[in-house]
Design a protein around this motif. Structure first.
Motif, PDB file in Angstrom:
ATOM      1  N   LYS A  74       1.046  -1.223  -0.121  1.00 11.11           N
ATOM      2  CA  LYS A  74       0.028  -0.232  -0.092  1.00 11.11           C
ATOM      3  C   LYS A  74       0.693   1.045  -0.176  1.00 11.11           C
ATOM      4  O   LYS A  74       0.420   2.024  -0.690  1.00 11.11           O
ATOM      5  CB  LYS A  74      -0.905  -0.108   1.199  1.00 11.11           C
ATOM      6  CG  LYS A  74      -2.084  -0.195   0.669  1.00 11.11           C
ATOM      7  CD  LYS A  74      -2.673  -1.116   2.481  1.00 11.11           C
ATOM      8  CE  LYS A  74      -3.752  -2.001   2.538  1.00 11.11           C
ATOM      9  NZ  LYS A  74      -5.047  -1.605   3.480  1.00 11.11           N
ATOM     10  N   HIS A  75       2.021   1.096   0.797  1.00 16.14           N
ATOM     11  CA  HIS A  75       2.925   2.866   0.828  1.00 16.14           C
ATOM     12  C   HIS A  75       4.023   1.972   0.442  1.00 16.14           C
ATOM     13  O   HIS A  75       4.449   3.284   0.227  1.00 16.14           O
ATOM     14  CB  HIS A  75       2.980   2.870   2.238  1.00 16.14           C
ATOM     15  CG  HIS A  75       2.833   1.920   3.440  1.00 16.14           C
ATOM     16  ND1 HIS A  75       4.041   1.499   4.003  1.00 16.14           N
ATOM     17  CD2 HIS A  75       2.238   1.436   4.343  1.00 16.14           C
ATOM     18  CE1 HIS A  75       4.276   0.457   4.396  1.00 16.14           C
ATOM     19  NE2 HIS A  75       2.985   0.541   5.501  1.00 16.14           N
ATOM     20  N   TYR A  83       8.384   5.451   8.308  1.00 12.86           N
ATOM     21  CA  TYR A  83       7.807   4.421   9.450  1.00 12.86           C
ATOM     22  C   TYR A  83       8.361   3.964  10.754  1.00 12.86           C
ATOM     23  O   TYR A  83       7.328   3.532  11.362  1.00 12.86           O
ATOM     24  CB  TYR A  83       8.154   2.598   8.499  1.00 12.86           C
ATOM     25  CG  TYR A  83       7.238   1.693   8.723  1.00 12.86           C
ATOM     26  CD1 TYR A  83       6.088   1.696   7.539  1.00 12.86           C
ATOM     27  CD2 TYR A  83       7.588   0.975   9.405  1.00 12.86           C
ATOM     28  CE1 TYR A  83       4.876   1.170   8.543  1.00 12.86           C
ATOM     29  CE2 TYR A  83       6.774  -0.042   9.342  1.00 12.86           C
ATOM     30  CZ  TYR A  83       5.770  -0.528   8.697  1.00 12.86           C
ATOM     31  OH  TYR A  83       4.486  -0.896  10.295  1.00 12.86           O
ATOM     32  N   GLU A 119      -0.423   4.635   6.582  1.00 12.25           N
ATOM     33  CA  GLU A 119      -1.050   5.420   5.768  1.00 12.25           C
ATOM     34  C   GLU A 119      -2.028   7.097   6.297  1.00 12.25           C
ATOM     35  O   GLU A 119      -1.714   8.044   6.158  1.00 12.25           O
ATOM     36  CB  GLU A 119      -1.924   5.422   4.764  1.00 12.25           C
ATOM     37  CG  GLU A 119      -1.271   4.646   4.414  1.00 12.25           C
ATOM     38  CD  GLU A 119      -1.141   2.068   4.794  1.00 12.25           C
ATOM     39  OE1 GLU A 119      -1.717   2.473   5.645  1.00 12.25           O
ATOM     40  OE2 GLU A 119      -0.795   1.160   3.815  1.00 12.25           O
ATOM     41  N   LEU A 122       1.268   9.628   7.671  1.00 10.38           N
ATOM     42  CA  LEU A 122       2.141   9.827   6.233  1.00 10.38           C
ATOM     43  C   LEU A 122       1.405  10.384   5.491  1.00 10.38           C
ATOM     44  O   LEU A 122       1.735  12.115   5.902  1.00 10.38           O
ATOM     45  CB  LEU A 122       2.259   8.845   5.638  1.00 10.38           C
ATOM     46  CG  LEU A 122       3.164   9.016   4.364  1.00 10.38           C
ATOM     47  CD1 LEU A 122       3.764   8.913   4.874  1.00 10.38           C
ATOM     48  CD2 LEU A 122       3.235   7.377   3.515  1.00 10.38           C
ATOM     49  N   GLU A 127       7.116  12.377   4.752  1.00 10.36           N
ATOM     50  CA  GLU A 127       8.048  12.018   5.157  1.00 10.36           C
ATOM     51  C   GLU A 127       8.722  12.519   6.356  1.00 10.36           C
ATOM     52  O   GLU A 127       8.653  13.741   6.046  1.00 10.36           O
ATOM     53  CB  GLU A 127       9.023  11.614   4.013  1.00 10.36           C
ATOM     54  CG  GLU A 127       8.035  10.886   2.964  1.00 10.36           C
ATOM     55  CD  GLU A 127       8.854  10.643   1.400  1.00 10.36           C
ATOM     56  OE1 GLU A 127       9.966  10.269   1.392  1.00 10.36           O
ATOM     57  OE2 GLU A 127       8.270  10.273   0.539  1.00 10.36           O
TER      58      GLU A 127
END
Length: 210
Positions: A74-75, A83, A119, A122, A127
């Motif tokens: 997904k990411h 992360y 998600e 984020l 980032e």
């Protein structure tokens, strides 16, 4: 258990999530027509059925991944510093075994429901910039979009609960900044504050070079 080959497989026999479709007399390497519980049909080796080497077509792992919400497709951010910050935040707030839990989750600091999902985190934070880490504006507040930013180590240090603040020249500054302005080392000023009244401790270092 040792099995004697060849073996008889009947239509309808069930092995984990596989159901045999066609009766067969098989040796260990014979491929048997089977249907998985999800509906996928596949030729499965007889020994894989009998010894439970194959239990399904792979759908069980996909279901498990989806349930955990950890699909990296997904990411594509797994292993990045962004992360890592999200994962560390979750760990110190939600994991009682974390070495940092006592200072976070243990004293009531929580991660908002939206940020349980990477998600969403984020999308809100972007980032993580180089040289910065996740910071809460209000040190006693929760991890929420409104209360967090990416901060430098200096900004982080100034926002610690243990940071000591002093008023110098009508302005409130941290102890390190007060020491710099007065010409003392941080440890030197801290030592003076432990021994002298505040007004006497906060005087310019007479040995300070001009």
């Amino acid at each position: 258990m040792r099995w004697s080959w060849p073996m008889q497989f009947a239509a309808g026999d069930v092995f984990s999530e596989w159901t045999v479709l066609t009766a067969a007399t098989a040796v260990s390497t014979t491929k048997i027509a089977c249907r998985c519980s999800c509906g996928t049909e596949r030729q499965v080796q007889a020994s894989s059925l009998q010894y439970e080497i194959s239990t399904n077509c792979g759908c069980a792992r996909r279901r498990h991944t989806a349930a955990l919400g950890k699909s990296q497709t997904k990411h594509g951010m797994f292993g990045t510093r962004t992360y890592a910050s999200w994962s560390a935040m979750r760990d110190r707030c939600d994991n009682p075994k974390s070495k940092d839990y006592e200072n976070y989750g243990g004293r009531g600091i929580a991660v908002c429901a939206r940020w349980k999902n990477f998600e969403a985190f984020l999308a809100d934070m972007g980032e993580r910039p180089a040289g910065k880490t996740l910071e809460r504006r209000e040190v006693n507040g929760d991890y929420t979009p409104e209360n967090c930013k990416w901060a430098t180590p200096i900004e982080q240090a100034l926002n610690r609960r243990t940071t000591r603040w002093l008023r110098v020249g009508g302005e409130q500054v941290c102890l390190a900044e007060a020491a710099r302005r007065l010409g003392w080392s941080g440890s030197g000023l801290a030592s003076r504050l432990a021994k002298l009244p505040l007004t006497e401790a906060l005087i310019t270092n007479p040995r300070r070079s001009t």
